[in-house]
Design a protein around this motif. Sequence first.
Motif, mmCIF file in Angstrom:
data_model
loop_
_atom_site.group_PDB
_atom_site.id
_atom_site.type_symbol
_atom_site.label_atom_id
_atom_site.label_comp_id
_atom_site.label_asym_id
_atom_site.label_seq_id
_atom_site.Cartn_x
_atom_site.Cartn_y
_atom_site.Cartn_z
ATOM 1 N N CYS B 45 31.184 4.423 47.453
ATOM 2 C CA CYS B 45 30.380 3.232 47.719
ATOM 3 C C CYS B 45 31.266 2.116 48.247
ATOM 4 O O CYS B 45 32.452 2.033 47.910
ATOM 5 C CB CYS B 45 29.627 2.795 46.468
ATOM 6 S SG CYS B 45 30.646 2.573 45.025
ATOM 7 N N VAL B 140 24.683 2.875 54.102
ATOM 8 C CA VAL B 140 25.104 2.233 52.853
ATOM 9 C C VAL B 140 23.923 2.368 51.893
ATOM 10 O O VAL B 140 23.122 1.445 51.719
ATOM 11 C CB VAL B 140 25.524 0.761 53.086
ATOM 12 C CG1 VAL B 140 25.783 0.078 51.746
ATOM 13 C CG2 VAL B 140 26.798 0.702 53.932
ATOM 14 N N SER B 142 24.074 2.627 48.803
ATOM 15 C CA SER B 142 24.268 1.884 47.542
ATOM 16 C C SER B 142 23.470 0.580 47.560
ATOM 17 O O SER B 142 23.023 0.112 46.515
ATOM 18 C CB SER B 142 25.756 1.614 47.307
ATOM 19 O OG SER B 142 26.319 0.881 48.383
ATOM 20 N N GLY B 159 25.179 8.264 48.253
ATOM 21 C CA GLY B 159 26.470 7.631 48.454
ATOM 22 C C GLY B 159 26.544 7.012 49.843
ATOM 23 O O GLY B 159 25.654 7.180 50.683
ATOM 24 N N ASP B 160 27.637 6.298 50.087
ATOM 25 C CA ASP B 160 27.862 5.623 51.367
ATOM 26 C C ASP B 160 28.854 6.422 52.205
ATOM 27 O O ASP B 160 29.756 7.081 51.663
ATOM 28 C CB ASP B 160 28.441 4.221 51.144
ATOM 29 C CG ASP B 160 27.558 3.344 50.268
ATOM 30 O OD1 ASP B 160 26.360 3.666 50.129
ATOM 31 O OD2 ASP B 160 28.069 2.341 49.733
ATOM 32 N N THR B 269 24.709 11.376 51.584
ATOM 33 C CA THR B 269 24.968 10.200 52.431
ATOM 34 C C THR B 269 23.953 10.107 53.560
ATOM 35 O O THR B 269 24.227 9.499 54.605
ATOM 36 C CB THR B 269 26.402 10.225 53.006
ATOM 37 O OG1 THR B 269 26.595 11.461 53.720
ATOM 38 C CG2 THR B 269 27.436 10.104 51.910
#
Lengths: 81, 315
Positions: B45, B140, B142, B159-160, B269
């Motif tokens: 993140c 992103v 998160s 996740g990023d 992601t």
Amino acid sequence: MSVEETIRQAMAPFANNPIPEDPHASLFELGVIDSFGLMDLLNALEEALGVHVPDADLVPKRFETISKIADYFESNGKPKS
Amino acid sequence: MPMISVAGFGHHVPEGVLSNAALEAEFGLEPGWIPSVSGILRRRCISEGETILDLAHAAAQGALADAGMEADRLGAILVGTGTPPRQFPGLSADLQQRLGVQNIPAFDIHLASVGGLFAMGVAVDLCPRYGPVLVVGAEVMSAVMARPPRVKETAILFGDGAGACVVGPGPGKFEVVDVRLRSDSTLASELRLDFAAPLSMNGRAVILQANRKLQGVILELLSGNGLGVADVERFLFHQANLNLLKQVGQSLKIPEERVFVNLQDYGNTSAASVLIAASESLRRAPLRPGAHVVLAAFGAGMSWGGLLLRAGGSR
């Protein structure tokens, strides 16, 4: 063998919890079948009952209880091509 | 189709790590539950001051370096993202500015998890007209997961990160053999992200559809090119959930070692995942010349697709 019996038999290998006697009990809320088990179950039932479930019918609420699954395969299925 | 190739791949993930332990503490989860339902051990993140543009730019630079190409040779920029910094202009505009390449088309593709793959597919058709296309998938997630109410079902997954590639006309590292892109809006509402709202995902519906659609598009790609599963050396899937990857692999009888998996380290992601997987996998273990690789992903719309690549070089 009835459709309901076929469903119970097909479900056994994928069941995370005891299969309820009540055919109207939610298999999801009881944790009997998860997302992946549901896919496996439908594959097994397609094979066992010779019915193809089209993609548009792959909606979890249609298969939330043993009763709903039986209704689907008895009433809404189409002959497997 | 004229010869189109992927000239290079790149990826970048932030340094910050969100561990399973932190999520177990937040949601009161049993240790081991997260890996059992997802296969994920940790996810990356962004940190304060870090942006999606930073991720996208770093991945783009990696792809350009792998392609041996300067940005001023690019003919277009496509960005797959479901988490752009604003409604418009897209992340593609920010990236274009940072790369300093003006007067070429640059636009975003908003299809969440399949955005990166769709961008690759569109690039295949664009590049004969515009020249080399920079394709980026960046997310992103998160920031989306931070929107209340946080729920464990989604918070554990995402996740990023960013992945990228350069798709251009002519021969290259990976020849594009075929592309299949599909959308079916019948169940579009089962996976959606409204403005400033938390992610709305009917996990069961998405899993059912993804499983069926991924298998279908892979078989369609292979049969359309006279190939079978055994002819493919590596499968690079959108890294959604380990159980889904296993189920698709087992249904298609793909040997487990041919399905690349890195979601244990990065989580899901979204648009970036298939490009991160391609970049990491093909760099870590290069393919022999002539070997086939399949990329496949599923996302919002609902949309899904696949690409069939063949490694270049002498056989």
